[in-house]
Design a protein around this motif. Sequence first.
Motif, mmCIF file in Angstrom:
data_model
loop_
_atom_site.group_PDB
_atom_site.id
_atom_site.type_symbol
_atom_site.label_atom_id
_atom_site.label_comp_id
_atom_site.label_asym_id
_atom_site.label_seq_id
_atom_site.Cartn_x
_atom_site.Cartn_y
_atom_site.Cartn_z
ATOM 1 N N ALA A 1 20.025 21.272 72.321
ATOM 2 C CA ALA A 1 18.847 22.129 72.516
ATOM 3 C C ALA A 1 19.335 23.504 72.972
ATOM 4 C CB ALA A 1 17.912 21.505 73.556
ATOM 5 N N LYS B 1 18.101 26.267 73.649
ATOM 6 C CA LYS B 1 17.422 27.065 74.681
ATOM 7 C C LYS B 1 18.176 26.985 76.007
ATOM 8 C CE LYS B 1 14.765 23.993 73.651
ATOM 9 N NZ LYS B 1 13.618 23.370 73.057
ATOM 10 N N ILE C 1 8.279 21.726 83.725
ATOM 11 C CA ILE C 1 9.228 21.229 82.730
ATOM 12 C C ILE C 1 8.890 19.805 82.288
ATOM 13 C CG2 ILE C 1 11.129 22.790 83.273
ATOM 14 C CD1 ILE C 1 12.344 20.779 85.084
ATOM 15 N N HIS D 1 9.186 15.018 73.104
ATOM 16 C CA HIS D 1 10.093 15.380 74.203
ATOM 17 C C HIS D 1 9.257 15.261 75.470
ATOM 18 C CE1 HIS D 1 12.952 17.678 76.612
ATOM 19 N NE2 HIS D 1 11.950 18.426 77.019
ATOM 20 N N SER E 1 12.135 17.449 81.310
ATOM 21 C CA SER E 1 13.517 17.832 81.550
ATOM 22 C C SER E 1 13.934 17.456 82.977
ATOM 23 C CB SER E 1 13.602 19.353 81.369
ATOM 24 O OG SER E 1 14.888 19.757 81.046
ATOM 25 N N GLY F 1 16.185 15.692 77.859
ATOM 26 C CA GLY F 1 15.588 15.411 79.162
ATOM 27 C C GLY F 1 16.487 14.804 80.208
ATOM 28 N N GLU G 1 17.919 15.366 71.594
ATOM 29 C CA GLU G 1 18.089 16.812 71.777
ATOM 30 C C GLU G 1 18.493 17.192 73.198
ATOM 31 O OE1 GLU G 1 14.658 18.416 68.680
ATOM 32 O OE2 GLU G 1 14.178 18.119 70.782
ATOM 33 N N GLY H 1 19.998 19.242 76.198
ATOM 34 C CA GLY H 1 20.365 20.638 76.455
ATOM 35 C C GLY H 1 21.138 20.718 77.759
ATOM 36 N N ARG H 2 20.395 20.510 78.863
ATOM 37 C CA ARG H 2 20.983 20.615 80.197
ATOM 38 C C ARG H 2 22.210 19.706 80.367
ATOM 39 N NH1 ARG H 2 17.520 21.891 84.555
ATOM 40 N NH2 ARG H 2 15.832 21.164 83.239
ATOM 41 N N ARG I 1 15.951 30.216 88.284
ATOM 42 C CA ARG I 1 15.465 28.855 88.536
ATOM 43 C C ARG I 1 15.013 28.614 89.978
ATOM 44 N NH1 ARG I 1 17.818 24.593 87.916
ATOM 45 N NH2 ARG I 1 16.158 23.444 86.867
ATOM 46 N N TYR J 1 11.325 27.383 89.986
ATOM 47 C CA TYR J 1 11.091 25.936 90.170
ATOM 48 C C TYR J 1 11.523 25.421 91.545
ATOM 49 C CZ TYR J 1 11.863 26.476 85.073
ATOM 50 O OH TYR J 1 11.877 26.899 83.771
ATOM 51 N N TYR K 1 20.012 27.080 81.318
ATOM 52 C CA TYR K 1 18.814 27.782 81.762
ATOM 53 C C TYR K 1 19.101 28.840 82.825
ATOM 54 C CZ TYR K 1 16.850 23.791 79.263
ATOM 55 O OH TYR K 1 16.574 22.851 78.303
ATOM 56 N N MET L 1 17.809 32.259 80.517
ATOM 57 C CA MET L 1 16.551 32.714 81.124
ATOM 58 C C MET L 1 16.746 33.992 81.928
ATOM 59 S SD MET L 1 14.984 29.064 82.393
ATOM 60 C CE MET L 1 13.585 29.757 83.232
HETATM 61 N N1 LLP Z 1 13.887 19.400 73.075
HETATM 62 C C1 LLP Z 1 12.770 20.095 73.330
HETATM 63 C C2 LLP Z 1 11.703 20.103 72.331
HETATM 64 C C3 LLP Z 1 12.628 20.798 74.528
HETATM 65 O O1 LLP Z 1 11.518 21.474 74.758
HETATM 66 C C4 LLP Z 1 13.691 20.782 75.468
HETATM 67 C C5 LLP Z 1 13.597 21.538 76.706
HETATM 68 C C6 LLP Z 1 14.843 20.058 75.157
HETATM 69 C C7 LLP Z 1 14.909 19.373 73.955
HETATM 70 C C8 LLP Z 1 16.046 20.002 76.067
HETATM 71 O O2 LLP Z 1 15.757 19.416 77.277
HETATM 72 P P1 LLP Z 1 16.942 19.131 78.333
HETATM 73 O O3 LLP Z 1 17.863 18.103 77.731
HETATM 74 O O4 LLP Z 1 17.627 20.407 78.570
HETATM 75 O O5 LLP Z 1 16.250 18.633 79.528
HETATM 76 N N2 LLP Z 1 13.776 26.079 81.952
HETATM 77 C C9 LLP Z 1 13.661 24.753 82.523
HETATM 78 C C10 LLP Z 1 13.849 23.705 81.475
HETATM 79 C C11 LLP Z 1 12.881 23.831 80.339
HETATM 80 C C12 LLP Z 1 13.137 22.814 79.282
HETATM 81 C C13 LLP Z 1 12.417 23.171 78.046
HETATM 82 N N3 LLP Z 1 12.581 22.262 76.985
HETATM 83 C C14 LLP Z 1 14.679 24.609 83.649
HETATM 84 O O6 LLP Z 1 15.380 25.555 83.950
HETATM 85 O O7 LLP Z 1 14.735 23.568 84.284
#
Ligand code: LLP
Length: 457
Positions: free
Chosen positions: A84, A86, A187, A224, A227, A264, A306, A308-309, A346, A350, A407, A411
């Motif tokens: 992911a 982002k 989130i 999804h 997170s 997530g 997916e 990301g973190r 962050r 948050y 992030y 961000m």
């Molecule tokens: N897939 C989709 C559709 C998503 O919206 C996200 C995260 C992920 C995958 C990846 O999620 P992860 O594995 O990273 O948890 N800015 C916030 C986190 C926002 C997450 C947005 N979507 C933070 O700094 O905690």
Amino acid sequence: MEEKKSFLEQKIDLKSPNKNIVPITTSIGSDGKLSIGGCSIEELVKKYDSPLYILDEMTLRNSCRAYKLALEKYYPGNSMPIYASKANSSIFMSNLISSEGLGLDAVSEGELLTALKGGVPNAKIVFHGNNKSDKEIEFAVRNNIKVIVDNDYDLERLEKISNSFNCDLEIMIRFTPGIECHTHEYIRTGSFDSKFGFGIEYLNILFDRIRNTKHLKLKGLHAHIGSQIFELEPHKDLGEIMVNIISEAKKFGHDIQNLNVGGGLGIKYTEHDDPPSIDEWVKTVSTSVVKACKKQNLNLPTLMCEPGRSIVSTAGITIYKIGAFKEIPGIKTYLSVDGGMSDNPRPITYQSSYSACLVNNPLNINSKNKYTIAGKHCESGDVLFKEIELANCKTGDLICVFGTGAYNISMSSNYNRIPRPAALLVSEGEADIIQKRESPSDLLKYDVLPDRFIKQS
Ligand code: LLP
């Protein structure tokens, strides 16, 4: 009483970096100072200045490999981990991700371009978003990038495009499964009240609607749920719910071959965090999908996820230099650093917590004081740590904040016209720039003074 061990002395889990606070190559040299990826942090700051984002290549690669290996183990031959982007989007990240064989998820033309420029194959990119522009949708379709349909507006436009091109278009749809999980409400995305995706109660109408289009072929399902999640149960439930939906879609003649469970999985920011390992997470998701497919007598779909973190966060650290001190007797001592909410929004967004140490005395040897670490922005809430124990420190000392790979840079902002820090990659004693430091004059590039104001002055 035995002195509590510092988080820097804890055993490192090489296979699941999200279970550590620090990058896996973190070490303390014979001079007592901190190094990452075989590079002395003090030397890096001398050369590249501060604040400084640093990514550790080995931690990054181990995280990617952990997903690949676990999927091969629990869901052999038919899976696709997707990063992911982002969490941290750059040409370098796209390149590394594709060198490890992962796909990539993007949510804007900017992220799409970055992925393509970094060498991610088009077929391994998926395009998300709850309000894609016409231009973005067209860009994705023309580049054979799979679009994840989030709402009716997406569907209408894709139908139009496929009709005007007179060719079939494979799509995936995103829905909200109605799963609650314990994470910050900003989130959390899988509960019924979410701006993303179709409501589960609307799916049958949607299946019927897609069946009646000439060229749209429903090939995938996406959800999804949020997170920074530590529980496994919500992902187990998700697998089951999604398989049931595939079965439902079959009644409408749709052959859904891709099941994307989103990301997530949480990471360990502080000693209070205890996330599951990547292996455990993948096992839970895979087992749940396999079991549900057996029950429904369905062929196994391609399993996509997916993260990301959990790919990039633990690999990243941020280095700040200490400037001013302000002691409020009997209350607290503020220590200000040369960055803050513009490079890490962050904490203010948050109330997120991190772990940190002094670069020249990481284990806090000899003394301990409580400090509040403030950023340099003109905002009282610009505080990175409300209270942290550090050894005595002084102006000019460096602080390392862990777990900032995700992030943070993605961000970041230029609030107060503060330029973004440089980002480095470290590996085996070498350091390379992967994003250049902005300068104050870079920030003026897009300012325009209308002609009539120039004439006046
Ligand atoms: N897939 C989709 C559709 C998503 O919206 C996200 C995260 C992920 C995958 C990846 O999620 P992860 O594995 O990273 O948890 N800015 C916030 C986190 C926002 C997450 C947005 N979507 C933070 O700094 O905690």
